[in-house]
Design a protein around this motif. Structure first.
Motif, short mmCIF file in Angstrom:
data_model
loop_
_atom_site.label_atom_id
_atom_site.label_comp_id
_atom_site.label_asym_id
_atom_site.label_seq_id
_atom_site.Cartn_x
_atom_site.Cartn_y
_atom_site.Cartn_z
N PRO A 147 0.81 -1.21 0.00
CA PRO A 147 0.00 0.00 0.00
C PRO A 147 0.85 1.27 0.00
N VAL A 148 0.16 2.38 -0.24
CA VAL A 148 0.75 3.71 -0.11
C VAL A 148 -0.26 4.56 0.64
N LEU A 149 0.23 5.39 1.53
CA LEU A 149 -0.65 6.30 2.27
C LEU A 149 -0.43 7.72 1.77
N GLY A 150 -1.49 8.32 1.26
CA GLY A 150 -1.43 9.71 0.84
C GLY A 150 -1.68 10.61 2.03
N VAL A 151 -0.73 11.49 2.32
CA VAL A 151 -0.84 12.43 3.44
C VAL A 151 -0.67 13.85 2.89
N GLU A 152 -0.86 14.82 3.76
CA GLU A 152 -0.81 16.21 3.30
C GLU A 152 0.51 16.55 2.63
N ALA A 153 1.60 15.99 3.13
CA ALA A 153 2.93 16.33 2.61
C ALA A 153 3.32 15.53 1.38
N GLY A 154 2.58 14.46 1.07
CA GLY A 154 2.94 13.62 -0.07
C GLY A 154 2.53 12.19 0.16
N PHE A 155 3.43 11.25 -0.15
CA PHE A 155 3.12 9.83 -0.06
C PHE A 155 4.09 9.12 0.89
N VAL A 156 3.54 8.16 1.67
CA VAL A 156 4.35 7.31 2.54
C VAL A 156 4.16 5.88 2.05
N ASN A 157 5.25 5.20 1.70
CA ASN A 157 5.14 3.83 1.21
C ASN A 157 5.84 2.86 2.16
N GLU A 158 5.62 1.59 1.92
CA GLU A 158 6.10 0.46 2.72
C GLU A 158 5.26 0.32 4.00
N THR A 159 4.66 -0.85 4.15
CA THR A 159 3.71 -1.11 5.24
C THR A 159 4.27 -0.78 6.61
N ALA A 160 5.45 -1.28 6.92
CA ALA A 160 6.02 -1.05 8.25
C ALA A 160 6.21 0.44 8.53
N ILE A 161 6.63 1.18 7.51
CA ILE A 161 6.87 2.60 7.68
C ILE A 161 5.55 3.35 7.84
N ILE A 162 4.54 2.95 7.07
CA ILE A 162 3.22 3.57 7.20
C ILE A 162 2.68 3.36 8.62
N LEU A 163 2.79 2.15 9.13
CA LEU A 163 2.28 1.85 10.46
C LEU A 163 3.01 2.66 11.53
#
Length: 219
Positions: free
Chosen positions: A50-66
């Motif tokens: 997955p990728v998480l879209g946040v205000e500053a941009g995108f966060v990728n990799e599950t462990a990092i998103i969590l």
């Protein structure tokens, strides 16, 4: 509002989705399949979910998103505050990923989609799964959750990795990989009663026909 990019059949996508739901965070789901198109790579550097879209941009990799969600959001904590306890949760999650999820994934093609896998890979998967489940039995507490008395990131990896690996073990090797771990089986049953887990399961079932059609088109 967060945007969660991915698809409802992905186990990693569902780990993040469950975290968002457990924390009570508002998010929009954006269907996003792994591809190598310029448009996809602009969102996910490797074209993965997955990728998480946040205000500053995108966060990728599950462990990092969590971990990002833990560090930036309120709601139900999924990591302990104590550094040692936190390290134990993250270590178990990583062990599940490296020693159970990834070996099992090597044989998903044959176990779930009828795509033959070379015998050498299957033998490697079998050996690694046996070692991985033995490690989980040693490190997991199952009291009643994987790492202790509360739901944590380790449980997200457990819930969305272990049943898939168990299916591989049963279908390809006639093995019950949780045969000697009754507390782990009980935890799976407990987690399946969680309303958020049930919602994710229903969403996965609804998305499965389109996903299988996509897989069939690639054969």
């Amino acid at each position: 509002m967060f945007k969660l990019y991915g698809f409802a059949v992905s186990n990693y996508y569902n780990m993040v989705k469950l975290a968002l739901l457990e924390k009570g965070l508002a998010f929009e789901e954006v269907t996003f399949y792994p591809t190598q198109t310029p448009e996809s790579l602009a969102i996910s550097p490797r074209g993965k979910v997955p990728v998480l879209g946040v205000e500053a941009g995108f966060v990728n990799e599950t462990a990092i998103i969590l971990e990002y969600l833990e560090q930036t959001q309120k709601g139900t904590p999924l990591l302990p505050g104590d550094p040692f306890a936190r390290a134990q949760v993250l270590a178990i999650a990583k062990e599940i990923e490296l020693y159970i999820e990834l070996p099992g994934r090597a044989c998903y093609g044959e176990a779930f989609f009828g795509l033959p896998v070379p015998e050498a890979i299957k033998e490697k998967t079998k050996a690694e799964l046996l070692l991985g489940f033995a490690a989980l039995g040693r490190h997991g507490k199952f009291a009643p959750y994987v790492a202790g008395d509360s739901l944590s990131i380790a449980d997200l990896y457990f819930l969305y990795s272990v049943p898939l690996a168990c299916a591989v073990g049963k279908k390809l090797f006639d093995l019950d990989l949780l045969a000697e771990m009754p507390k782990a089986k009980a935890l799976l049953e407990r987690l399946e009663q969680n309303p958020h887990v049930q919602k994710i399961a229903a969403d996965k079932e609804a998305a499965m026909p389109a996903f299988l059609a996509m897989i069939a088109a690639k054969k």
